[in-house]
Design a protein around this motif. Structure first.
Motif, PDB file in Angstrom:
ATOM      1  N   ALA A  32       0.814  -1.213   0.000  1.00 14.65           N
ATOM      2  CA  ALA A  32       0.000   0.000   0.000  1.00 14.65           C
ATOM      3  C   ALA A  32       0.845   1.259   0.000  1.00 14.65           C
ATOM      4  O   ALA A  32       0.312   2.360  -0.161  1.00 14.65           O
ATOM      5  CB  ALA A  32      -0.923  -0.007   1.224  1.00 14.65           C
ATOM      6  N   ARG A  70      -4.148   3.173   5.457  1.00 13.19           N
ATOM      7  CA  ARG A  70      -3.246   4.277   5.144  1.00 13.19           C
ATOM      8  C   ARG A  70      -4.031   5.551   4.852  1.00 13.19           C
ATOM      9  O   ARG A  70      -3.642   6.651   5.282  1.00 13.19           O
ATOM     10  CB  ARG A  70      -2.362   3.915   3.955  1.00 13.19           C
ATOM     11  N   ALA A  71      -5.153   5.425   4.133  1.00 13.79           N
ATOM     12  CA  ALA A  71      -5.980   6.587   3.820  1.00 13.79           C
ATOM     13  C   ALA A  71      -6.558   7.221   5.076  1.00 13.79           C
ATOM     14  O   ALA A  71      -6.849   8.422   5.101  1.00 13.79           O
ATOM     15  CB  ALA A  71      -7.104   6.184   2.870  1.00 13.79           C
ATOM     16  N   GLU A 103       3.930   3.461  -4.097  1.00 17.34           N
ATOM     17  CA  GLU A 103       3.657   4.360  -5.228  1.00 17.34           C
ATOM     18  C   GLU A 103       4.921   4.805  -5.954  1.00 17.34           C
ATOM     19  O   GLU A 103       4.853   5.194  -7.125  1.00 17.34           O
ATOM     20  CB  GLU A 103       2.843   5.580  -4.787  1.00 17.34           C
ATOM     21  N   LEU A 128      -4.713  -0.170   2.103  1.00 19.18           N
ATOM     22  CA  LEU A 128      -4.944   1.145   1.505  1.00 19.18           C
ATOM     23  C   LEU A 128      -5.951   1.948   2.329  1.00 19.18           C
ATOM     24  O   LEU A 128      -5.790   3.152   2.521  1.00 19.18           O
ATOM     25  CB  LEU A 128      -5.433   0.993   0.066  1.00 19.18           C
ATOM     26  N   LYS A 170      -9.469   7.262  -0.192  1.00 21.95           N
ATOM     27  CA  LYS A 170      -9.620   8.356   0.775  1.00 21.95           C
ATOM     28  C   LYS A 170     -10.898   9.138   0.519  1.00 21.95           C
ATOM     29  O   LYS A 170     -11.625   9.517   1.459  1.00 21.95           O
ATOM     30  CB  LYS A 170      -8.405   9.286   0.700  1.00 21.95           C
ATOM     31  N   LEU A 208      -5.058   5.280  -3.833  1.00 16.81           N
ATOM     32  CA  LEU A 208      -5.167   5.755  -2.458  1.00 16.81           C
ATOM     33  C   LEU A 208      -6.082   6.973  -2.373  1.00 16.81           C
ATOM     34  O   LEU A 208      -6.893   7.102  -1.445  1.00 16.81           O
ATOM     35  CB  LEU A 208      -3.774   6.094  -1.920  1.00 16.81           C
TER      36      LEU A 208
END
Length: 239
Positions: free
Chosen positions: A66, A104-105, A69, A101, A83, A79
């Motif tokens: 995740a 993390r978002a 990038e 993901l 989000k 992502l």
């Protein structure tokens, strides 16, 4: 009973490799009235997608991280989609990479676990997990296949753990569910996973013969309890 065309809903599934699809959950989503559309995230123009349009978004698994990038630029766009969906409070399900993901978002860390957790094993539900949709699993074994782990996002509920991976599932309200494990994996099609991830299995010294046998052992039960989990989650959402 399948919904009529006029009453059908839309499900957008973000896919990273073809064999990691909705699996055993696909026919259940269809029965629940969803029309399924796959988007292959590595190839699609993700910036052109209206991620708020579908009734449900499912972000599937894949063999990357995740936080990759720099190597795979599409991850940044994906992502951003995740989000936006979370920010709108719209229903979203994340599986493995998808859950990472989501975490993390939501501002949580995602990082290498330090070992590969690969194989079928049951979960230990937290107190919150015991009253969550995951309670439908009982002591059923699910497919674990990951080398990264997420922290539980601030404000989310920690639902499940294993001896190897502390953070196996989280929920944010009734609209967002993140699963580190593969609830959806169709054990009848495990051969595609064994071939597609052959190099990873070899590096981790995981015997594909044993994994295939596990899949056959757990297929019948998992194919029943997996839709039950998703059914409880869908039923808990506001109409």
């Amino acid at each position: 009973m399948t919904a009529s065309p006029a009453s059908r809903k839309t499900l957008l599934a973000l896919r990273h490799v073809h064999f990691e699809d909705l699996g055993t959950l696909a026919p259940y989503f269809t029965e629940r009235g969803y029309t399924i559309a796959y988007v292959d995230a590595p190839l699609a123009d993700l910036r052109s997608i209206d991620v708020l349009a579908p009734d449900l978004v499912v972000v599937l698994g894949g063999p990357i991280g995740a936080f990759d990038e720099a190597t795979h630029p599409f991850v940044a766009d994906e992502l951003a989609l995740v989000k936006a969906r979370l920010g709108a409070g719209a229903p979203i399900l994340g599986i493995c990479l998808g859950a990472q993901l989501m975490a993390r978002a939501m501002g949580a860390k995602v990082y290498p676990l330090g070992v590969k957790e690969i194989g079928y094993a049951p979960l230990t539900l937290t107190e919150a997990g015991q009253t969550s949709p995951l309670a439908a699993l009982g002591d059923a074994s699910v497919l674990h296949w990951h080398g990264d782990q997420f922290d539980i996002p601030a404000g989310a509920e920690h639902l499940a753990r294993t001896a190897i991976g502390e953070n196996q599932a989280f929920a944010s309200g009734t609209h967002a569910l993140g699963l580190q494990f593969h609830l959806e994996a169709d054990a009848a099609r495990i051969e595609a996973w064994l071939v597609g991830h052959a190099c990873e299995l070899g590096a981790a010294k995981i015997d594909p013969v044993a994994l295939r046998a596990q899949a056959r052992e757990h297929h019948a039960r998992l194919s029943k309890v997996a839709p039950a989990v998703i059914g409880r989650w869908l039923d808990a959402m506001p109409a």
